[in-house]
Design an enzyme around this catalytic site. Structure first.
Site, PDB file in Angstrom:
ATOM      1  N   TYR A  11       0.825  -1.214   0.000  1.00 53.62           N
ATOM      2  CA  TYR A  11       0.000   0.000   0.000  1.00 53.62           C
ATOM      3  C   TYR A  11       0.862   1.267   0.000  1.00 53.62           C
ATOM      4  O   TYR A  11       0.799   2.090  -0.927  1.00 53.62           O
ATOM      5  CB  TYR A  11      -0.915  -0.074   1.233  1.00 53.62           C
ATOM      6  CG  TYR A  11      -1.721   1.152   1.545  1.00 53.62           C
ATOM      7  CD1 TYR A  11      -2.446   1.815   0.552  1.00 53.62           C
ATOM      8  CD2 TYR A  11      -1.792   1.630   2.852  1.00 53.62           C
ATOM      9  CE1 TYR A  11      -3.210   2.930   0.863  1.00 53.62           C
ATOM     10  CE2 TYR A  11      -2.555   2.740   3.171  1.00 53.62           C
ATOM     11  CZ  TYR A  11      -3.258   3.389   2.176  1.00 53.62           C
ATOM     12  OH  TYR A  11      -4.008   4.495   2.481  1.00 53.62           O
ATOM     13  N   ASN A  32       7.808  -9.941  -1.725  1.00 52.69           N
ATOM     14  CA  ASN A  32       7.487 -11.369  -1.886  1.00 52.69           C
ATOM     15  C   ASN A  32       5.989 -11.589  -2.110  1.00 52.69           C
ATOM     16  O   ASN A  32       5.545 -12.729  -2.164  1.00 52.69           O
ATOM     17  CB  ASN A  32       7.967 -12.185  -0.667  1.00 52.69           C
ATOM     18  CG  ASN A  32       7.188 -11.860   0.596  1.00 52.69           C
ATOM     19  OD1 ASN A  32       6.357 -10.960   0.614  1.00 52.69           O
ATOM     20  ND2 ASN A  32       7.468 -12.600   1.660  1.00 52.69           N
ATOM     21  N   ASP A  58      12.408 -12.160  -1.226  1.00 50.73           N
ATOM     22  CA  ASP A  58      12.145 -12.058   0.207  1.00 50.73           C
ATOM     23  C   ASP A  58      13.331 -11.387   0.890  1.00 50.73           C
ATOM     24  O   ASP A  58      14.483 -11.755   0.637  1.00 50.73           O
ATOM     25  CB  ASP A  58      11.930 -13.483   0.751  1.00 50.73           C
ATOM     26  CG  ASP A  58      11.288 -13.486   2.110  1.00 50.73           C
ATOM     27  OD1 ASP A  58      11.875 -12.935   3.061  1.00 50.73           O
ATOM     28  OD2 ASP A  58      10.177 -14.038   2.218  1.00 50.73           O
ATOM     29  N   ALA A 125       3.780   4.809  14.748  1.00 55.02           N
ATOM     30  CA  ALA A 125       3.374   5.499  15.974  1.00 55.02           C
ATOM     31  C   ALA A 125       3.018   4.495  17.065  1.00 55.02           C
ATOM     32  O   ALA A 125       2.969   4.853  18.242  1.00 55.02           O
ATOM     33  CB  ALA A 125       2.168   6.387  15.685  1.00 55.02           C
ATOM     34  N   TYR A 148       3.990  -6.689  17.279  1.00 56.55           N
ATOM     35  CA  TYR A 148       4.282  -5.912  16.062  1.00 56.55           C
ATOM     36  C   TYR A 148       5.084  -4.658  16.401  1.00 56.55           C
ATOM     37  O   TYR A 148       6.139  -4.401  15.820  1.00 56.55           O
ATOM     38  CB  TYR A 148       2.970  -5.527  15.364  1.00 56.55           C
ATOM     39  CG  TYR A 148       3.119  -4.402  14.359  1.00 56.55           C
ATOM     40  CD1 TYR A 148       3.802  -4.597  13.156  1.00 56.55           C
ATOM     41  CD2 TYR A 148       2.590  -3.125  14.621  1.00 56.55           C
ATOM     42  CE1 TYR A 148       3.953  -3.554  12.245  1.00 56.55           C
ATOM     43  CE2 TYR A 148       2.743  -2.092  13.715  1.00 56.55           C
ATOM     44  CZ  TYR A 148       3.415  -2.307  12.529  1.00 56.55           C
ATOM     45  OH  TYR A 148       3.574  -1.277  11.632  1.00 56.55           O
ATOM     46  N   LYS A 152       9.183  -3.312  15.575  1.00 56.78           N
ATOM     47  CA  LYS A 152       9.594  -2.038  14.953  1.00 56.78           C
ATOM     48  C   LYS A 152      10.575  -1.309  15.861  1.00 56.78           C
ATOM     49  O   LYS A 152      11.571  -0.731  15.407  1.00 56.78           O
ATOM     50  CB  LYS A 152       8.362  -1.163  14.693  1.00 56.78           C
ATOM     51  CG  LYS A 152       7.456  -1.705  13.598  1.00 56.78           C
ATOM     52  CD  LYS A 152       8.122  -1.573  12.234  1.00 56.78           C
ATOM     53  CE  LYS A 152       7.280  -2.116  11.119  1.00 56.78           C
ATOM     54  NZ  LYS A 152       7.840  -1.890   9.782  1.00 56.78           N
ATOM     55  N   TYR A 176       5.168   6.540  11.243  1.00 54.73           N
ATOM     56  CA  TYR A 176       3.931   6.938  10.588  1.00 54.73           C
ATOM     57  C   TYR A 176       2.774   6.875  11.572  1.00 54.73           C
ATOM     58  O   TYR A 176       2.662   5.917  12.333  1.00 54.73           O
ATOM     59  CB  TYR A 176       3.522   5.976   9.466  1.00 54.73           C
ATOM     60  CG  TYR A 176       4.529   5.549   8.455  1.00 54.73           C
ATOM     61  CD1 TYR A 176       5.647   6.297   8.115  1.00 54.73           C
ATOM     62  CD2 TYR A 176       4.319   4.340   7.777  1.00 54.73           C
ATOM     63  CE1 TYR A 176       6.522   5.849   7.132  1.00 54.73           C
ATOM     64  CE2 TYR A 176       5.183   3.899   6.807  1.00 54.73           C
ATOM     65  CZ  TYR A 176       6.297   4.653   6.496  1.00 54.73           C
ATOM     66  OH  TYR A 176       7.142   4.204   5.527  1.00 54.73           O
ATOM     67  N   ARG A 291     -12.147  -1.960  21.560  1.00 52.24           N
ATOM     68  CA  ARG A 291     -11.223  -2.989  21.076  1.00 52.24           C
ATOM     69  C   ARG A 291     -10.041  -3.035  22.045  1.00 52.24           C
ATOM     70  O   ARG A 291      -9.433  -1.988  22.325  1.00 52.24           O
ATOM     71  CB  ARG A 291     -10.763  -2.614  19.660  1.00 52.24           C
ATOM     72  CG  ARG A 291      -9.863  -3.632  19.008  1.00 52.24           C
ATOM     73  CD  ARG A 291      -9.612  -3.308  17.544  1.00 52.24           C
ATOM     74  NE  ARG A 291      -8.921  -2.039  17.348  1.00 52.24           N
ATOM     75  CZ  ARG A 291      -8.568  -1.553  16.156  1.00 52.24           C
ATOM     76  NH1 ARG A 291      -8.880  -2.223  15.058  1.00 52.24           N
ATOM     77  NH2 ARG A 291      -7.941  -0.402  16.058  1.00 52.24           N
TER      78      ARG A 291
END
Ligand code: NAD
Ligand code: UD1
Length: 364
Positions: A11, A32, A58, A125, A148, A152, A176, A291
């Site tokens: 994206y 990939n 990859d 962020a 995740y 980072k 971001y 959530r």
């Protein structure tokens, strides 16, 4: 410059490729196709009117990386390839470590071996976790709350160590905020698989009739209307931020860290109503439970990016909704059905040798 984009058919990568090509740079895409379509390559060519090299490979595969650096005289790398679904990372932390951390380590190792020491890294962020105050400056302590976000953060530290050991490195870490929208041409956009995790793609699919209604995750937050506030950044603005970052590290060696956002926040209901106004239909919704892991407000302080990079976001929420709606209504199924790990649709010309090499690798 000739710029290698890992995750280049994804994206943000595909939009960044278009902006780099428009600025006169040459672009090499490495992906990939774990979460993207080779059709994005044709879309990039069509929108930019320029040739672009695509290698299906990859980042964890050293031979594949060596092949890229041997074939293309790369000046700089923008490293976007990663797994990025927060929920999935809780279920599969090893996969996230493997792609995001081991993959990044392998990439910088092969870059160094080929004398390429200019790198822009896609961070998030999410490394801030639940910040003590907003807007969030780069000085706000990192407190990643998911596997995740931890991957980072680990790569950010790895890159700082790399520069300490070898000061020739020029590194930009970009955190971001929420990347949204699509290319104004309607030819490029986000193509989520299955049920979208994120707000804007979900709203767009409800508007298109693919989903019945939006679940709004909680209306008891201490915000204007009780729903969560986020800093939604048009993906074309974000793409241009990479060019500004590249320019900056070419002038200023070292490790730079910048938030990329708009500095403005919108609630879930504000986004929903903005989208309704653009698509001229009612978007059904219901309020549900919060959530887990969501924070009330996440909004960037963008002064450092403005002052040091000379970059600011120029697109507002209405433009975000307009461009996303154009993409959604002209591509109801995204790029189509090309998510198969063995497909090479859209791959042509000088790509074939690399795709043959990549096809022998285990899929991720
Ligand atoms: P995306 O999934 O569309 O793009 C990532 C690309 O990386 C995909 O095309 C995927 O096929 C590729 N990829 C995954 N594993 C790979 C591997 N081992 N080797 C080669 N390619 C691989 O996601 P995106 O939204 O474009 O995100 C790009 C980057 O920005 C990611 O690093 C993500 O963590 C980061 N980011 C995204 C957002 C957001 O709002 N979308 C926010 C913060 C950070
Ligand atoms: C999420 C990720 C973040 C990533 C970003 C990429 C988490 C905790 N964070 O951010 O790491 O960088 O996506 O885009 O997952 N909402 C609803 N209904 C929905 C979907 C979302 O009400 O169906 C609300 C959320 O509660 C939130 C807002 O919309 O208030 C934005 O959610 P989302 O688009 O998922 O982004 P983030 O959670 O901010």
């Amino acid at each position: 410059m000739r710029v290698l984009l890992t995750g280049g058919t994804g994206y943000i990568g595909s939009h960044t490729a278009v902006e780099l090509l428009a600025a006169g740079h040459d672009v090499v895409l490495l992906d990939n196709l774990a979460n993207s379509s080779a059709r994005a390559v044709s879309a990039i060519r069509k929108v930019s009117g320029r040739e672009v090299s695509f290698i299906r490979g990859d980042i964890r595969d050293g031979n594949s990386l060596d092949g890229v650096f041997q074939t293309h005289a790369v000046d700089a790398v923008i490293h976007l390839a990663a797994l990025k679904a927060v929920g999935e990372s809780v279920a599969k932390p090893d996969a996230y470590n493997d792609t995001n951390v081991t993959g990044s380590r392998r990439l910088v190792e092969r870059m160094a071996a080929h004398g390429v020491t200019t790198l822009v890294f896609s961070s998030t962020a999410a490394v801030y976790g639940d910040p003590a105050s907003t807007p969030i400056t780069e000085a706000c302590p990192a407190s990643p709350q998911s596997p995740y976000a931890r991957t980072k953060r680990e790569v950010e530290e790895l890159l700082r160590d790399l520069h300490r050991a070898d000061p020739r490195w020029r590194i930009s870490i970009l955190r971001y905020f929420n990347a949204v929208g699509a290319h104004p041409s309607g030819q490029l956009g986000e193509d989520p698989r299955g049920v979208p995790d994120n707000l804007l793609p979900y709203i767009a699919q409800v508007a298109a009739g693919r989903r019945e209604r939006l679940d709004v995750f909680g209306d008891g937050y201490p915000t204007r209307d009780g729903t969560g506030v986020r800093d939604y950044l048009h993906v074309v603005d974000l793409a241009r931020g990479h060019l500004a970052a590249l320019d900056y590290i070419r002038r200023s060696p070292g490790v730079a860290l910048h938030n990329l956002g708009t500095g403005r926040g919108h609630t879930v209901l504000e986004v929903l109503h903005a989208f309704e106004a653009v698509c001229e239909r009612t978007i059904p919704y219901r309020i549900t439970a919060r959530r887990p892991g969501d924070v009330a407000v996440s909004c960037a302080d963008v002064s450092r990016a403005r002052e040091e990079l000379g970059w600011t976001a120029t697109h507002d929420l209405q433009k975000i909704c307009e461009d996303l709606w154009l993409w959604q209504s002209s591509h109801p199924d995204g790029y189509g059905d090309d998510h198969s790990p063995t497909s090479t649709l859209g791959v042509s010309g000088n790509d074939s040798a690399s795709s043959q090499r990549a096809k022998r690798m285990p899929s991720s």
